[in-house]
Design an enzyme around this catalytic site. Structure first.
Site, mmCIF file in Angstrom:
data_model
loop_
_atom_site.group_PDB
_atom_site.id
_atom_site.type_symbol
_atom_site.label_atom_id
_atom_site.label_comp_id
_atom_site.label_asym_id
_atom_site.label_seq_id
_atom_site.Cartn_x
_atom_site.Cartn_y
_atom_site.Cartn_z
ATOM 1 N N HIS A 41 0.832 -1.200 0.000
ATOM 2 C CA HIS A 41 0.000 0.000 0.000
ATOM 3 C C HIS A 41 0.870 1.255 0.000
ATOM 4 C CE1 HIS A 41 -2.339 -3.300 1.658
ATOM 5 N NE2 HIS A 41 -3.422 -2.674 1.268
ATOM 6 N N HIS A 81 -2.255 -1.247 7.147
ATOM 7 C CA HIS A 81 -1.910 -1.486 5.729
ATOM 8 C C HIS A 81 -0.836 -0.515 5.262
ATOM 9 C CE1 HIS A 81 -5.225 1.478 5.606
ATOM 10 N NE2 HIS A 81 -4.642 1.938 4.513
ATOM 11 N N PRO A 131 -6.273 -5.241 11.032
ATOM 12 C CA PRO A 131 -7.725 -5.194 11.174
ATOM 13 C C PRO A 131 -8.102 -3.782 11.654
ATOM 14 C CG PRO A 131 -6.810 -7.161 12.208
ATOM 15 C CD PRO A 131 -5.660 -6.253 11.907
ATOM 16 N N ASP A 168 -9.460 6.598 7.473
ATOM 17 C CA ASP A 168 -10.927 6.592 7.363
ATOM 18 C C ASP A 168 -11.489 5.247 7.802
ATOM 19 O OD1 ASP A 168 -11.327 9.213 6.031
ATOM 20 O OD2 ASP A 168 -10.245 8.278 4.382
ATOM 21 N N HIS A 272 -4.086 3.134 -3.408
ATOM 22 C CA HIS A 272 -4.278 2.610 -2.047
ATOM 23 C C HIS A 272 -3.507 1.308 -1.822
ATOM 24 C CE1 HIS A 272 -6.138 0.797 1.474
ATOM 25 N NE2 HIS A 272 -6.278 -0.283 0.718
ATOM 26 N N SER A 395 -22.533 -9.684 37.624
ATOM 27 C CA SER A 395 -22.756 -11.010 37.049
ATOM 28 C C SER A 395 -21.447 -11.754 36.801
ATOM 29 C CB SER A 395 -23.486 -10.895 35.708
ATOM 30 O OG SER A 395 -24.715 -10.260 35.884
ATOM 31 N N GLU A 422 -17.821 -4.343 24.688
ATOM 32 C CA GLU A 422 -16.973 -5.537 24.791
ATOM 33 C C GLU A 422 -15.781 -5.476 23.840
ATOM 34 O OE1 GLU A 422 -20.226 -5.635 24.140
ATOM 35 O OE2 GLU A 422 -21.174 -6.533 25.902
ATOM 36 N N PHE A 448 -20.852 -13.328 24.422
ATOM 37 C CA PHE A 448 -20.361 -12.086 23.833
ATOM 38 C C PHE A 448 -18.864 -12.135 23.537
ATOM 39 C CE2 PHE A 448 -24.119 -10.450 26.393
ATOM 40 C CZ PHE A 448 -24.988 -10.623 25.318
ATOM 41 N N HIS A 472 -21.584 -17.275 32.540
ATOM 42 C CA HIS A 472 -22.835 -17.677 31.888
ATOM 43 C C HIS A 472 -22.483 -18.503 30.653
ATOM 44 C CE1 HIS A 472 -23.839 -14.549 34.662
ATOM 45 N NE2 HIS A 472 -25.135 -14.666 34.438
ATOM 46 N N HIS A 484 -28.548 -15.674 24.732
ATOM 47 C CA HIS A 484 -27.485 -15.517 25.730
ATOM 48 C C HIS A 484 -26.738 -16.816 26.023
ATOM 49 C CE1 HIS A 484 -29.163 -11.624 26.143
ATOM 50 N NE2 HIS A 484 -28.509 -11.331 27.250
HETATM 51 C C1 LIG Z 1 -11.539 -4.804 9.772
HETATM 52 C C2 LIG Z 1 -10.994 -4.590 8.397
HETATM 53 N N1 LIG Z 1 -11.820 -4.616 7.353
HETATM 54 C C3 LIG Z 1 -11.339 -4.483 6.106
HETATM 55 C C4 LIG Z 1 -10.000 -4.309 5.888
HETATM 56 C C5 LIG Z 1 -9.460 -4.231 4.474
HETATM 57 N N2 LIG Z 1 -9.021 -2.832 4.227
HETATM 58 C C6 LIG Z 1 -7.748 -2.473 4.297
HETATM 59 S S1 LIG Z 1 -7.545 -0.826 4.109
HETATM 60 C C7 LIG Z 1 -9.195 -0.594 3.904
HETATM 61 C C8 LIG Z 1 -9.805 0.764 3.752
HETATM 62 C C9 LIG Z 1 -8.937 1.729 3.114
HETATM 63 O O1 LIG Z 1 -9.353 3.037 3.366
HETATM 64 P P1 LIG Z 1 -8.636 3.919 4.444
HETATM 65 O O2 LIG Z 1 -8.776 3.311 5.757
HETATM 66 O O3 LIG Z 1 -9.153 5.288 4.263
HETATM 67 O O4 LIG Z 1 -7.108 3.850 4.049
HETATM 68 P P2 LIG Z 1 -6.404 4.579 2.827
HETATM 69 O O5 LIG Z 1 -7.084 4.137 1.571
HETATM 70 O O6 LIG Z 1 -6.549 6.026 3.064
HETATM 71 O O7 LIG Z 1 -4.995 4.102 2.887
HETATM 72 C C10 LIG Z 1 -9.877 -1.798 3.975
HETATM 73 C C11 LIG Z 1 -11.345 -1.934 3.791
HETATM 74 C C12 LIG Z 1 -9.170 -4.292 7.002
HETATM 75 N N3 LIG Z 1 -7.860 -4.164 6.911
HETATM 76 N N4 LIG Z 1 -9.687 -4.398 8.251
#
Ligand SMILES: Cc1ncc(C[n+]2csc(CCOP(=O)(O)OP(=O)(O)O)c2C)c(N)n1
Length: 677
Positions: A41, A81, A131, A168, A272, A395, A422, A448, A472, A484
């Site tokens: 990226h 990324h 993630p 974003d 990207h 609980s 959570e 959960f 639980h 639950h």
């Molecule tokens: C939980 C999760 N869902 C999906 C992705 C796959 N993914 C990687 S970057 C991205 C979105 C990219 O947009 P942004 O966060 O604005 O990064 P930019 O393009 O500005 O580098 C996604 C959907 C991920 N890494 N984690």
């Protein structure tokens, strides 16, 4: 609250020029490494290079010579990324492991430059991210840990900030809302989020999917917020200074252009997540005025970055002197906690005494209550334990009497009311564990665990000691019904590598399982505990932790060689014990094996496993959950008594009968396998 950067000053031209070249070094290395790897990226590193340069060259307290310096500022790249941003900065500032060769080996097997940052692999990486949303919530936990330790050990030894670079995507993920709300409520003023506000995600412009006013959103959660030009180093510096003065956590939305410098792809999703290509890279080099060949950093730029890397060295040396001058007991305690070394003797003594006390007066007790008994002795014995619950304190029984609450007013408190959050709770706990000096545990219902799972997975991957009390734990919770009642959760959690799923059968096992969770320094643990009472089953309360084997013979067979082995975990061990009595009445010798932890069992030497498995012809397992996973113990031809559907709403004893999880059904299953029913 709107954050005001009143200290904005025009920077000398020379600083701006130097800044530009330093930032361009990040851009060039990111383009080159992604191109070489043929994947990755480039967009984020190129867009966020100015933010990272200002932060690392002017503000961040860190020393590449000592990546683990406890009082360093934390920088979390939540948008994992964009890993090349971090790798480039680590290389440029002089982290010994981050050689140019490692950048050339970006995303290759065995490199220190994996696709997404992995803190356990790469010195200087604070959190395993990728993630989206997780890193931001980790940072909240880091800021909590910092404020807590500062309250205990004083600002001379603990006084650092936590910075997050979020995209974003991070801010769209639900976990970010939980994390932001928690941070605002707790007034974590030393937490700053730099938002790479580029308006682009994978599908294209953000306007396709999002129209949130992020400043208003953060302000509503109690943050200070401002928007700046993320390519103006003066504006970035002024904003960070303003954030440092704020009495709240701060959001700095930095308007940037993704892929800054790329001639045709900048500002679009095209840069990207894929290499720019030779032509685009050539154009970007020209736009940026970057003439150095691939992976080459001109000496003046290298020098400027090295100077940035050396900036905090005096601060680190001064810090070491402060620590050395501490009262020796305080210093020893501080250092012990940072090493992550639980006071093993104190724990062993507390566990031994409690086991003896419980064994001396056997009674029916829910394992969640037994867990509270364990916490009553462990919380005083292990001061680094920081407890909590996602609004289920009464609980989950995770707050022993007298445990003070951590809050904006009392940073020395040790119990966190996470609210009904959570996911952020689990992710913040990861951040606390990553920070070091504390061992987080928390509570929610086992069902959960699904809401925590993405964070549990990262704790398991990164090897973080995080302890989940999940009560639980079956249809045994009764009237709350199938929404639950966990059914597939034990299997789902057991499927996760490096996670201890501990399901004790009585009070003694619960205490032992707590000890195992504490000793499990390199991974998370889940304690699956009952709401309902269970009988006292363990006759012995020796110092030996029998649960450590994962499975062991709890009740031997009587009256000859065993014909049947009955395996069970948690509340169903009592069902197996009753079935054993029924079989004995029919003249069939059976033994009961308690299986508190599959993972520990799997790790045992073969002779220990064989002893637990036994040689009886018939194997039956009983657990109020799905069968998946049990074949490992009973074999494909073993009999299983458990759940195949969701549960139902009723008093729990009715449910056990309704779903056929009874001693009679277990005995029947054994008899039919023996051919004697
Ligand atoms: C939980 C999760 N869902 C999906 C992705 C796959 N993914 C990687 S970057 C991205 C979105 C990219 O947009 P942004 O966060 O604005 O990064 P930019 O393009 O500005 O580098 C996604 C959907 C991920 N890494 N984690």
């Amino acid at each position: 609250m709107r954050l005001h950067a009143s200290t904005v000053t025009a920077d000398p031209q020379t600083w701006r020029a130097e800044h530009r070249r330093m930032a361009n070094a990040i851009r060039a290395l990111a383009m080159d490494a992604v191109e070489q790897a043929k994947s990755g990226h480039p967009g984020l590193p190129m867009g966020a290079a100015d933010m990272a340069t200002v932060l690392f060259a002017r503000f961040l307290k860190f020393d590449p010579a000592d990546p683990a310096w406890p009082d360093r500022d934390r920088f979390v790249l939540s948008a994992g990324h964009g890993s090349m941003l971090l790798y480039a900065v680590l290389h440029l500032t002089g982290y010994a492991d981050m050689t140019i060769e490692e950048l050339r080996r970006f995303r290759q097997l065995g490199s220190r430059t994996p696709g997404h940052p992995e803190n356990f692999l790469t010195p200087g990486v604070e959190a395993t991210t990728g993630p989206l949303g997780q890193g931001l919530a980790n940072a909240v936990g880091m800021a909590i840990a910092e404020s807590h330790l500062a309250a205990l050990f004083g600002p001379e030894v603990v006084d650092h900030r936590t910075y997050v670079l979020a995209s974003d995507g991070d801010l769209m993920e639900g976990v970010s809302q939980e994390a932001i709300a928690l941070a605002g409520h707790l007034r974590l003023a030393k937490l700053t989020v730099l938002f790479d506000d580029n308006g682009i995600s994978i599908d294209g412009p953000l306007s396709l999917a999002d129209s949130v006013d992020q400043l208003a959103r953060f302000e509503a959660a109690g943050w200070a917020a401002m928007r700046i030009d993320g390519h103006d180093p003066g504006a970035i510096a002024a904003a960070v200074e303003a954030a440092q003065q704020s009495d709240r956590p701060s959001l700095i939305a930095c308007r940037t252009t993704i892929g800054f410098g790329a001639p045709t792809k900048a500002g679009s999703e095209k840069c990207h997540g894929s290499p720019l290509g030779a032509e685009e890279i050539a154009g970007a080099r020209e736009n940026l005025g970057w003439t150095a060949p691939p992976f080459d950093v001109p000496p003046d730029v290298r020098e400027a970055w090295r100077a940035a890397g050396g900036r905090s060295r005096p601060a680190r040396i001064a810090w070491q002197q402060h620590v050395a001058a501490l009262d020796s007991a305080k210093r020893a305690e501080f250092e012990r906690r940072l090493r992550g070394e639980v006071p093993a003797e104190r724990v062993a003594a507390a566990v031994r005494a409690l086991k003896n006390k419980v064994a001396a007066a056997p009674r029916e007790i829910a394992t969640r209550n037994a867990s509270e008994l364990a916490l009553e002795v462990l919380v005083p014995a292990v001061p680094e334990l920081i407890g909590g619950s996602a609004d289920l304190t009464g609980s989950n029984n995770t707050r022993p009497k007298g445990m003070p609450v951590y809050s904006a007013k009392d940073r020395a408190g040790r119990f966190i009311h996470y609210g009904v959050r959570e996911h952020a709770m689990a992710a913040a706990m990861n951040g606390m564990a990553l920070h070091g000096g504390v061992i987080p545990y928390s509570g929610t219902f086992l069902v959960f665990s699904d809401y925590c799972r993405p964070a549990i997975r990262l704790a398991a991957l990164a090897g973080e000691r995080v302890i989940f009390v999940m009560t639980h734990d079956s249809i045994g919770l009764g009237e709350d019904g199938p929404t639950h009642q966990p059914v597939e959760h034990l299997a789902a959690l057991r499927a996760m590598p490096n996670l201890l799923v501990l399901r004790p059968c009585d009070a003694i096992e619960t205490i032992e399982c707590w000890q195992l969770a504490l000793e499990n320094a390199r991974g998370p643990s889940v304690l699956a505990l009952t709401r309902q009472n269970v009988p006292h089953l363990r006759a012995d309360a020796s110092a030996h932790n029998r649960c450590a084997a994962g499975a062991y013979e709890l009740l031997p067979c009587e009256g000859g060689a065993a014909q049947v082995s009955l395996f069970a975990s948690g509340s169903e061990v009592a069902v197996a014990a009753a079935a054993r009595r029924l079989l004995a009445e029919r003249g069939i010798p059976a033994r009961v094996v308690s299986v508190p932890c599959f993972e520990l069992f799997r790790a045992c030497p073969q002779h220990v496993k064989s002893a637990a498995l036994g040689t009886a012809r018939v194997k039956v397992a009983v657990e109020a959950a799905v069968r998946q996973g049990w074949d490992e113990i009973i074999g494909a031809d073993g009999a299983f008594v458990g759940m195949t559907t969701f549960g139902a709403s009723a008093p729990y004893k009715d449910l056990y009968r309704h779903f056929g999880i009874t001693p009679e059904k277990v005995a029947e299953a054994a008899l039919s396998r023996l051919g004697g029913s």
